[in-house]
Scaffold this active site. Structure first.
Site, PDB file in Angstrom:
ATOM      1  N   ASN A   1      39.702  31.732  38.122  1.00  0.00           N
ATOM      2  CA  ASN A   1      39.138  32.985  37.637  1.00  0.00           C
ATOM      3  C   ASN A   1      37.796  32.744  36.951  1.00  0.00           C
ATOM      4  O   ASN A   1      36.744  33.165  37.421  1.00  0.00           O
ATOM      5  CB  ASN A   1      40.116  33.672  36.698  1.00  0.00           C
ATOM      6  CG  ASN A   1      39.660  35.063  36.259  1.00  0.00           C
ATOM      7  OD1 ASN A   1      40.369  35.750  35.542  1.00  0.00           O
ATOM      8  ND2 ASN A   1      38.495  35.514  36.673  1.00  0.00           N
TER       9      ASN A   1
ATOM     10  N   LYS B   1      53.521  35.328  39.088  1.00  0.00           N
ATOM     11  CA  LYS B   1      53.079  34.064  38.511  1.00  0.00           C
ATOM     12  C   LYS B   1      53.595  33.987  37.077  1.00  0.00           C
ATOM     13  O   LYS B   1      53.288  34.843  36.247  1.00  0.00           O
ATOM     14  CB  LYS B   1      51.562  33.947  38.517  1.00  0.00           C
ATOM     15  CG  LYS B   1      51.089  32.633  37.888  1.00  0.00           C
ATOM     16  CD  LYS B   1      49.606  32.648  37.569  1.00  0.00           C
ATOM     17  CE  LYS B   1      49.274  31.461  36.682  1.00  0.00           C
ATOM     18  NZ  LYS B   1      47.874  31.499  36.198  1.00  0.00           N
TER      19      LYS B   1
END
Length: 331
Positions: free
Chosen positions: A283, A174
């Site tokens: 997250n 990522k």
């Protein structure tokens, strides 16, 4: 002989190889990656590469891994594919901000996620017994997605992912290059520059970007394997702020589109999926919930519900009421 390791100056007796250095530090060669004087040191030469006085080293945590070779479903309506790999879960989760690694592991399990993002950070050379993420989140069970969290330049992002690949041999990454500390918005100029370099080195890039359809299409045309527009600023929990732009990105893209950053609760996740996104990465929404384990399960169900609603197709919006029961035969 004086050398610098992770910003600290240490003294050792010469001669010394990289393998001997790691042994002296109590580090497992399988769990770290080493950079000497800004050059990656291949694991194959650890036992023969001699260290010179004044060398500067960066030693970072092992963060590689993935699902077992050939694992995962081969065909199913409810799977999605990234860089040639097929996944059941459309929820990707991060591994930061939890109170400890035990809670991290429990939340990931409850989320049903198969892909977890991990940051590349320096090894604690003064405490080699400090636990590592891989001791709690098995890289043979989950696909580790190394990211460039905290990078503000293309050069730093490229350097970080080169270390990540050396540590674990994992090419699916990522990419995020941030513009400033306050907003953590992506710096798209630096993001494009980093993507160009990494794609030439055969990295498979899932890229965090602004919700600009033009820039998103440019990243796809360059060869990025997934587009990840933000819903709102990282860690804000504000939910999808610009659904029109996200939907435009979804409609124009031939690669997966995953909302990344800004989701706060389950309804936000459902909204993002109802726009047609292939998945969501989150997250903070889980890690900073009062009960992260329950929130992880809620997010799992929300993503599944939003996907089903998108596939079902919502009813049309109407200006006036439309009775559910037929009027014919009314008493």
């Amino acid at each position: 002989m004086d050398i610098h390791i992770n910003g600290e100056e240490l003294s050792f007796d010469a001669p010394l190889t990289v393998e001997q250095l790691l042994g002296n530090l109590g580090l497992d060669t399988r769990k770290v990656a080493v950079e000497r004087n800004l050059e990656i040191v291949p694991k194959s030469v650890y036992d023969e590469l001699a260290i010179a006085d004044g060398d500067k080293f960066e030693i970072v945590h092992f963060i590689g891994g993935g699902a077992p070779e050939g694992g995962g479903p081969q065909s199913s309506e409810e799977t999605f594919e990234v860089a040639g790999r097929v996944f059941r879960s459309r929820l990707l989760v991060g591994t930061g901000k939890y109170k400890d690694f035990e809670e991290t592991a429990l939340a990931i399990e409850a989320s049903g996620a198969e892909i977890v993002t991990v940051a590349v950070r320096r090894v604690n050379i003064t405490n080699h017994d400090e636990p590592m993420l891989v001791d709690y989140v098995d890289p043979k069970k989950y696909v580790y997605l190394p990211n460039t969290a905290g990078c503000f330049t293309a050069d730093d992002a490229v350097r970080t992912l080169r270390l990540a690949r050396e540590a674990g041999g994992w090419d699916l990454v990522k990419l995020e290059v941030l513009g400033d500390q306050k907003t953590l918005y992506p710096d798209m100029t630096e993001t494009l520059a980093a993507a160009e370099v990494l794609l030439k080195e055969d990295f498979k890039i899932m890229v965090y970007c602004s919700d600009d359809p033009i820039l998103a299409k440019r990243l796809e045309d360059m060869g990025c394997h997934a587009i990840m527009p933000l819903a709102a600023p990282i860690g804000s929990g504000l939910g999808v702020q610009n659904p029109v732009s996200v939907r435009l990105i979804v409609e124009q893209s031939a690669v997966p589109v995953l909302v990344d950053a800004g989701v706060g609760t389950a309804s936000d996740a459902t909204i993002a999926m109802e726009l047609g996104c292939d998945g969501i990465l989150m997250n903070t929404a889980i890690a900073e919930a009062k009960n992260p384990i329950k929130m992880a399960k809620a997010m799992k169900l929300a993503v599944e519900s939003g996907r089903l609603a998108y596939q079902a197709g919502r009813m049309p919006r109407k200006k006036y009421a439309d009775p559910s029961s037929p009027l014919a035969g009314l008493i």
